[in-house]
Design a protein around this motif. Structure first.
Motif, mmCIF file in Angstrom:
data_model
loop_
_atom_site.group_PDB
_atom_site.id
_atom_site.type_symbol
_atom_site.label_atom_id
_atom_site.label_comp_id
_atom_site.label_asym_id
_atom_site.label_seq_id
_atom_site.Cartn_x
_atom_site.Cartn_y
_atom_site.Cartn_z
ATOM 1 N N GLY A 1 -7.792 -0.466 -1.815
ATOM 2 C CA GLY A 1 -7.175 -0.702 -3.124
ATOM 3 C C GLY A 1 -6.463 -2.045 -3.186
ATOM 4 N N ALA A 2 -5.772 -2.416 -2.100
ATOM 5 C CA ALA A 2 -5.096 -3.717 -2.039
ATOM 6 C C ALA A 2 -6.120 -4.849 -2.101
ATOM 7 C CB ALA A 2 -4.263 -3.826 -0.764
ATOM 8 N N ILE B 1 0.880 -6.244 -6.612
ATOM 9 C CA ILE B 1 -0.315 -5.410 -6.469
ATOM 10 C C ILE B 1 0.096 -4.179 -5.677
ATOM 11 C CG2 ILE B 1 -2.647 -5.239 -5.504
ATOM 12 C CD1 ILE B 1 -2.787 -8.352 -5.795
ATOM 13 N N ARG B 2 -0.059 -3.000 -6.290
ATOM 14 C CA ARG B 2 0.278 -1.730 -5.636
ATOM 15 C C ARG B 2 -0.995 -0.924 -5.443
ATOM 16 N NH1 ARG B 2 3.367 -2.145 -10.004
ATOM 17 N NH2 ARG B 2 5.517 -2.788 -9.732
ATOM 18 N N ALA B 3 -1.154 -0.367 -4.254
ATOM 19 C CA ALA B 3 -2.330 0.446 -3.949
ATOM 20 C C ALA B 3 -1.938 1.535 -2.968
ATOM 21 C CB ALA B 3 -3.426 -0.430 -3.369
ATOM 22 N N TYR C 1 -5.835 0.562 -7.795
ATOM 23 C CA TYR C 1 -4.691 -0.343 -7.667
ATOM 24 C C TYR C 1 -4.047 -0.554 -9.026
ATOM 25 C CZ TYR C 1 -7.877 -3.720 -9.714
ATOM 26 O OH TYR C 1 -8.749 -4.343 -10.562
ATOM 27 N N GLY D 1 -7.412 -5.068 -5.689
ATOM 28 C CA GLY D 1 -6.370 -5.671 -6.523
ATOM 29 C C GLY D 1 -6.281 -7.174 -6.296
ATOM 30 N N THR E 1 0.834 -1.200 0.000
ATOM 31 C CA THR E 1 0.000 0.000 0.000
ATOM 32 C C THR E 1 0.873 1.257 0.000
ATOM 33 O OG1 THR E 1 -0.189 -0.159 2.404
ATOM 34 C CG2 THR E 1 -1.996 -1.074 1.113
#
Length: 181
Positions: free
Chosen positions: A150-151, A143-145, A132, A154, A120
């Protein structure tokens, strides 16, 4: 009889001298335009990667790569923050339930070869609070958030990609290489 019905009605282009073709398309119940429209619709649906991947909701952007990420039986899930830890827990529980894979969850700051990394710590303001980025390559998944939400989203998209594989075969599942935002 279909042929008698088409003789009673004059085809639209009767005067054009192409009566054989028109009668044939009337006999089949479809005009050339209908056949072309059906083929175009079929071909255009194949061309859109987000439709082919059947993701809900449809992502803002999908870029297909080449190759596949193959899940290994000794999968490692790496989380960088506590918010990301909850997303790795979701993924590990889903993998155990569907694929009988007991993934190892660890804290870290980068993807392990062949593993899944969720963070995150993403500073792209364009993603928004619940947005994400999902990157799948042959060497791993990232997975980027900006937030736990968002994580989570994703991780859900990753699981949707994974669920398209046949879990019933008890063989390693594969996900196409892709970049999704």
């Amino acid at each position: 009889n279909c042929c008698r019905a088409s003789r009673k009605r004059k085809p639209m282009h009767w005067e054009s001298g192409v009566t054989g073709e028109v009668r044939m398309s009337r006999h089949c119940g479809m005009s050339r335009v209908s056949i072309f429209a059906a083929l175009f619709s079929l071909c255009s649906s194949v061309a859109w990667p987000e439709e082919a991947l059947n993701l809900i909701p449809i992502p803002a952007e999908v870029e297909r790569g080449t190759g596949w990420w193959v899940m290994s039986p000794d999968l490692t899930l790496v989380h960088e923050t506590d918010e990301a830890s909850r997303a790795t827990l979701l993924v590990s529980e889903a993998l155990e339930s569907a694929y009988k894979v007991r993934a190892t969850r660890v804290h870290g700051d980068r993807v392990v070869a062949g593993g899944v990394f969720i963070t995150t710590h993403h500073d792209a303001a364009t993603l928004g609070r619940e947005g994400y980025e999902l990157d799948v390559s042959t060497s791993g998944v990232t997975i980027r958030a900006q937030s736990g939400a968002g994580a989570f989203y994703g991780a859900q998209t990753f699981l949707q990609l994974l669920s398209s594989a046949d879990a019933a075969r008890n063989t390693p599942a594969a996900v196409p290489c892709v970049h999704i935002t």
